[in-house]
Design a protein around this motif. Sequence first.
Motif, PDB file in Angstrom:
ATOM      1  N   PRO A  70       0.811  -1.241   0.000  1.00  0.00           N
ATOM      2  CA  PRO A  70       0.000   0.000   0.000  1.00  0.00           C
ATOM      3  C   PRO A  70       0.836   1.279   0.000  1.00  0.00           C
ATOM      4  CG  PRO A  70      -0.566  -1.415   1.883  1.00  0.00           C
ATOM      5  CD  PRO A  70       0.457  -2.142   1.098  1.00  0.00           C
ATOM      6  N   SER A  71       1.970   1.265   0.716  1.00  0.00           N
ATOM      7  CA  SER A  71       2.762   2.503   0.768  1.00  0.00           C
ATOM      8  C   SER A  71       3.304   2.854  -0.613  1.00  0.00           C
ATOM      9  CB  SER A  71       3.895   2.356   1.772  1.00  0.00           C
ATOM     10  OG  SER A  71       4.869   1.494   1.251  1.00  0.00           O
ATOM     11  N   HIS A  72       3.590   1.793  -1.423  1.00  0.00           N
ATOM     12  CA  HIS A  72       4.048   2.066  -2.790  1.00  0.00           C
ATOM     13  C   HIS A  72       2.970   2.723  -3.605  1.00  0.00           C
ATOM     14  CE1 HIS A  72       8.067   0.561  -3.221  1.00  0.00           C
ATOM     15  NE2 HIS A  72       7.766  -0.443  -2.395  1.00  0.00           N
ATOM     16  N   VAL A  73       1.757   2.186  -3.404  1.00  0.00           N
ATOM     17  CA  VAL A  73       0.625   2.758  -4.138  1.00  0.00           C
ATOM     18  C   VAL A  73       0.482   4.232  -3.791  1.00  0.00           C
ATOM     19  CG1 VAL A  73      -1.850   2.639  -4.518  1.00  0.00           C
ATOM     20  CG2 VAL A  73      -0.534   0.543  -4.119  1.00  0.00           C
ATOM     21  N   ILE A  74       0.575   4.505  -2.478  1.00  0.00           N
ATOM     22  CA  ILE A  74       0.414   5.886  -2.047  1.00  0.00           C
ATOM     23  C   ILE A  74       1.504   6.765  -2.633  1.00  0.00           C
ATOM     24  CG2 ILE A  74       0.565   7.392  -0.018  1.00  0.00           C
ATOM     25  CD1 ILE A  74      -1.022   5.269   1.459  1.00  0.00           C
ATOM     26  N   ALA A  75       2.748   6.241  -2.633  1.00  0.00           N
ATOM     27  CA  ALA A  75       3.857   7.030  -3.166  1.00  0.00           C
ATOM     28  C   ALA A  75       3.627   7.352  -4.636  1.00  0.00           C
ATOM     29  CB  ALA A  75       5.172   6.285  -2.985  1.00  0.00           C
ATOM     30  N   GLU A  76       3.165   6.321  -5.388  1.00  0.00           N
ATOM     31  CA  GLU A  76       2.909   6.558  -6.809  1.00  0.00           C
ATOM     32  C   GLU A  76       1.793   7.575  -7.004  1.00  0.00           C
ATOM     33  OE1 GLU A  76       4.716   5.515  -9.375  1.00  0.00           O
ATOM     34  OE2 GLU A  76       6.025   4.730  -7.785  1.00  0.00           O
ATOM     35  N   LEU A  77       0.743   7.430  -6.161  1.00  0.00           N
ATOM     36  CA  LEU A  77      -0.371   8.363  -6.245  1.00  0.00           C
ATOM     37  C   LEU A  77       0.100   9.789  -5.981  1.00  0.00           C
ATOM     38  CD1 LEU A  77      -3.496   6.723  -4.537  1.00  0.00           C
ATOM     39  CD2 LEU A  77      -3.348   7.767  -6.807  1.00  0.00           C
ATOM     40  N   LEU A  78       0.968   9.914  -4.982  1.00  0.00           N
ATOM     41  CA  LEU A  78       1.467  11.239  -4.643  1.00  0.00           C
ATOM     42  C   LEU A  78       2.229  11.857  -5.789  1.00  0.00           C
ATOM     43  CD1 LEU A  78       2.602  10.981  -0.924  1.00  0.00           C
ATOM     44  CD2 LEU A  78       0.966  12.583  -1.909  1.00  0.00           C
ATOM     45  N   LYS A  79       3.027  11.003  -6.479  1.00  0.00           N
ATOM     46  CA  LYS A  79       3.773  11.516  -7.631  1.00  0.00           C
ATOM     47  C   LYS A  79       2.816  12.012  -8.708  1.00  0.00           C
ATOM     48  CE  LYS A  79       7.959   8.883  -7.028  1.00  0.00           C
ATOM     49  NZ  LYS A  79       8.575   7.606  -7.382  1.00  0.00           N
ATOM     50  N   LEU A  80       1.738  11.252  -8.868  1.00  0.00           N
ATOM     51  CA  LEU A  80       0.732  11.649  -9.859  1.00  0.00           C
ATOM     52  C   LEU A  80       0.127  12.998  -9.495  1.00  0.00           C
ATOM     53  CD1 LEU A  80      -0.903  10.732 -12.347  1.00  0.00           C
ATOM     54  CD2 LEU A  80      -2.627   9.913 -10.734  1.00  0.00           C
ATOM     55  N   LEU A  81      -0.208  13.135  -8.216  1.00  0.00           N
ATOM     56  CA  LEU A  81      -0.807  14.376  -7.753  1.00  0.00           C
ATOM     57  C   LEU A  81       0.156  15.548  -7.928  1.00  0.00           C
ATOM     58  CD1 LEU A  81      -2.619  13.156  -4.538  1.00  0.00           C
ATOM     59  CD2 LEU A  81      -3.664  14.024  -6.630  1.00  0.00           C
ATOM     60  N   VAL A  89      -0.762  11.750   2.588  1.00  0.00           N
ATOM     61  CA  VAL A  89       0.433  11.758   3.446  1.00  0.00           C
ATOM     62  C   VAL A  89       0.028  11.501   4.883  1.00  0.00           C
ATOM     63  CG1 VAL A  89       2.307  13.198   4.344  1.00  0.00           C
ATOM     64  CG2 VAL A  89       1.720  13.309   1.943  1.00  0.00           C
ATOM     65  N   ALA A  90      -1.090  12.108   5.308  1.00  0.00           N
ATOM     66  CA  ALA A  90      -1.550  11.931   6.687  1.00  0.00           C
ATOM     67  C   ALA A  90      -1.870  10.462   6.941  1.00  0.00           C
ATOM     68  CB  ALA A  90      -2.783  12.799   6.921  1.00  0.00           C
ATOM     69  N   TYR A  91      -2.494   9.853   5.950  1.00  0.00           N
ATOM     70  CA  TYR A  91      -2.866   8.436   6.113  1.00  0.00           C
ATOM     71  C   TYR A  91      -1.626   7.555   6.203  1.00  0.00           C
ATOM     72  CZ  TYR A  91      -4.486   3.797   4.905  1.00  0.00           C
ATOM     73  OH  TYR A  91      -4.702   2.464   4.903  1.00  0.00           O
ATOM     74  N   SER A  92      -0.666   7.784   5.285  1.00  0.00           N
ATOM     75  CA  SER A  92       0.509   6.909   5.251  1.00  0.00           C
ATOM     76  C   SER A  92       1.406   7.141   6.454  1.00  0.00           C
ATOM     77  CB  SER A  92       1.282   7.113   3.951  1.00  0.00           C
ATOM     78  OG  SER A  92       1.984   8.329   4.019  1.00  0.00           O
ATOM     79  N   ALA A  93       1.494   8.366   6.936  1.00  0.00           N
ATOM     80  CA  ALA A  93       2.379   8.621   8.064  1.00  0.00           C
ATOM     81  C   ALA A  93       1.643   8.483   9.381  1.00  0.00           C
ATOM     82  CB  ALA A  93       2.968  10.032   7.958  1.00  0.00           C
ATOM     83  N   GLY A  94       0.320   8.413   9.319  1.00  0.00           N
ATOM     84  CA  GLY A  94      -0.474   8.267  10.536  1.00  0.00           C
ATOM     85  C   GLY A  94      -0.407   9.469  11.446  1.00  0.00           C
ATOM     86  N   LEU A  95      -0.389  10.673  10.878  1.00  0.00           N
ATOM     87  CA  LEU A  95      -0.309  11.877  11.698  1.00  0.00           C
ATOM     88  C   LEU A  95      -1.676  12.556  11.741  1.00  0.00           C
ATOM     89  CD1 LEU A  95       3.028  13.327  10.374  1.00  0.00           C
ATOM     90  CD2 LEU A  95       2.612  12.503  12.666  1.00  0.00           C
ATOM     91  N   THR A  96      -2.237  12.692  12.941  1.00  0.00           N
ATOM     92  CA  THR A  96      -3.563  13.321  13.038  1.00  0.00           C
ATOM     93  C   THR A  96      -3.489  14.801  12.705  1.00  0.00           C
ATOM     94  OG1 THR A  96      -3.070  13.169  15.370  1.00  0.00           O
ATOM     95  CG2 THR A  96      -4.973  11.923  14.585  1.00  0.00           C
ATOM     96  N   GLU A  97      -2.362  15.414  13.040  1.00  0.00           N
ATOM     97  CA  GLU A  97      -2.219  16.848  12.781  1.00  0.00           C
ATOM     98  C   GLU A  97      -2.441  17.160  11.313  1.00  0.00           C
ATOM     99  OE1 GLU A  97       0.775  18.706  16.103  1.00  0.00           O
ATOM    100  OE2 GLU A  97       1.417  18.523  14.025  1.00  0.00           O
ATOM    101  N   LEU A  98      -1.909  16.271  10.463  1.00  0.00           N
ATOM    102  CA  LEU A  98      -2.019  16.523   9.038  1.00  0.00           C
ATOM    103  C   LEU A  98      -3.464  16.457   8.554  1.00  0.00           C
ATOM    104  CD1 LEU A  98       1.078  14.910   7.339  1.00  0.00           C
ATOM    105  CD2 LEU A  98       0.458  17.292   7.469  1.00  0.00           C
TER     106      LEU A  98
END
Lengths: 679, 221
Positions: free
Chosen positions: B3-14, B52-61
């Motif tokens: 899943p983290s790879h998917v997120i990274a790829e998605l982020l690049k797309l964004l 990013v908030a989801y992948s890093a698990g930061l509530t602040e984000l």
Amino acid sequence: MSPLDWTSRYLLALSRHDLSLLLVFVLGWLVLGVAGLIRPHRVGFVARILFPLGAVAGLGGALLSGIYLITGHAPEILILPLGLPDLPFHVRLDTLSAFFLLLLGIAGAGISTFAAGYFRSGEGTAPGLLCLQYHVFLASMALVILADDAYFFMVVWETMALSSYFLVTSQHRIPEIRHAGFLYLLMAHVGAICILLCFGVLQGGSWQFTFNAMRGATLTPFWASAAFLLALTGFGAKAGLVPLHVWLPEAHPAAPSPVSAMMSGIMLKTAIYGMLRIAFDLLHVRFWWWGVLMLALGLFSALFGAIFAAVQTDMKRLLAYSSIENIGIIFTGMGLAILFQACHLPLFAALALTAALIHSLNHSLFKSLLFLATGSVLHATNQRSLGKLGGLIRRMPWVATLALIGTLAIAGLPPLNGFVSEWLLLQSFLFTPQIPHAFLNMLIPLGAAVLALTAALAAYVMVKFYGVIFLGQHREPSLAHAHDADWLERIGLAWLAFGCIAIGVMPQIALRAAGAVTGTLLGQTVNLSSPYWSIAPISPGQASYSGLILLAGIVGVVGFTFALVRVVAHGRMRRTVPWDCGYPWQTSRMQDTAEGFGQPIRHMFGPFFRMERDLPSPSDIAPRYRVHIEDRLWRTIYLPIARGVQRLADAVGVLQGGRLAIYLLYSFLTLIALLVFVL
Amino acid sequence: MHPSHVIAELLKLLAASLLLISFAMLSRRRTQRLITLFAWQGSVLFISTLLVAYSAGLTELYYSAALTLLLKVIALPWILHRLIQRLGAQWDSETLVNIPTTMLVGLGLVIFAFGLAQPISRMATTITRNTIGIALAVIFLAFLMMITRRKAITQVIGFLAMENGLFFAATSATYGMPMVIELGIALDLLVGFFILGIFFFQIREQFDSLDLSNMEALKED
């Protein structure tokens, strides 16, 4: 226990808290200033209540510093809960600061009392606002003297410059006054930059900006000299040392008279204080050429000031140039002290420094007195030009009598205070042959000659000042309605005149006060063991001066002559016209004028001046003669610099095209360039 | 695929779409279209912050993502629309530099930004580190837009877009700034925006147009 013991014990107990009490007085000044804003337009409240209270605070401060000087114990240090988080304000009371606070308190008390009677509404700034500026100015000068770290020093130094700027421009609707204020502010900033750089050098790589850390820093001879030269430039600009004096003859006349008195009497002394603090306290070495440089500049300023004062036609400008002369004398004393100290002759250094210190005190008394007297004359007649005054001794007997004491003192006549310090300074010149430099031995006696010439010229200037204003006949008919000063003004003038007499008659008081300072700074004092009415600075066998005996002699001779005339001669008084050289009629315009009196000096010292003259035509029925005198230094030094700055500013101004896109492009390009730079 | 790879790829797309939107903004003349693009940019930013908030698990984000949605996707575009309608400034007339040239300069800037970002992204540890170059490029392009446009309102949009780039740089390099700073910036933005809004009306009243070249007359000779 006798009352005397009790008093002395009480004083001692009090003196342990000298510094805190002094700070309370300073705070009192600030509170008085803010209180002026409560009813800014009520002259009665501001002048009759706040200013006298300020005078009381000044007296209190003077008393405390006097006690400190007498009891003379270790320096007191306090860290104030003010300032930046890691940079608190330090204050310190030692003998040097106590001496200058004494000066500030004594002169400040007299000036504040006078100001209570002087300020009135309808003259530029509202009285309440003036009261704020005035007391902030006083308080900041006191704090300059007390500051013990560079940060606090610069903060209060700039506060002092700004508050005095607003006081100078209190009649800001007059363009000349705005111009004078701008010049003053400019020079004050140039000076402040030099002082800031000087502190930067003095910290010597420790990056500690307390004076204590600077005392401990060791500098190489090069950097020590750099610090000294920066301090000389910075404080010289504030003190009005030639060639940095240009603001002084403009700003002092522009200000209201009590402010001129305060600037000339006290503010110039804060520069002297700063110079002494750096040269004798913070710097650990002194080289002989520093002293020679200071001596040369001081002597030149003294001569320059005296010559220019002799040819002025505006009474306040005349006094302003006389301030330059006196500052020159003080710098001469300090220069000699450095020279002697560098040559390991501490006793003579103490003598020269004593002369400089006492002259500072004296100048603050008599110059304030004279500036205040011009204020009274100005209010009574609305005239500043000497050519339109005259004969005021009959209309204003109080001011005339008290101003006479001031003029005699500033002319350096015994038994008044001006004589004491000039005598001490000439005494210290007598010891210059002991300096182990053959070349200096030949040159310095010339300096003594210059000093003597200056003293004589100063007397000449004062004859002119007093004679043209107070003696003779009215030069304008409106002067017949002139009124004398009111009672508060008289008290202020009388207090300062009393100071002039007291130091002149009992010079030992001033000598002891200065002795405490030289004891701390040089570890050496002059001979202080004479009784109160006389001084013998080196030894009673060498040379001594006794003011009281001289006074008794003068009083005796005058009284004897008076009695002789009364008894032996006819004893009757007869009022008649003086011999009129056979003219059929006389008018007041036939008297000697300020221009006429100054003419010989103008002729002799021609190369110093740039003159413009309007000569009336022979057929003119009401001829007016006008001469405009300008400083050569203004055209040779200041105007080229001003033109250069203007050209540079124009070149920079090209960048400012007025197009928003271009401005954005500048910041964009800067950003890109910086990014490339860090890459 | 992890899943983290998917997120990274998605982020690049964004990130790529963010850059694309920036170029689109540079090429648009209509102010209305510009505001729509700005809202799009905001929503891309919102999604990427959420990821990013989801992948890093930061509530602040999550909070800052919500703030982005509220401020940059909804509030500011809406206010801007109202503003241009009241000012009657739907059309941005000509640019100072013609659009093809601007695009070329923009290309150069993107290359420069990538060159600049290389040493930084080597130091960063986040999964989004490759996008720092794009974030910088977005800042540069927004700045370029501010320089080349004439109308006061497009300058403001450029300014807001620049802030978007900064925000993206912060999330991609260090998982966002501390909450206090972020709130401070959001407030600054809002206040600055209101002040500029007042200025628009003043400028128009003074010069009868929003053209900034009129302001040259203010210069003192």
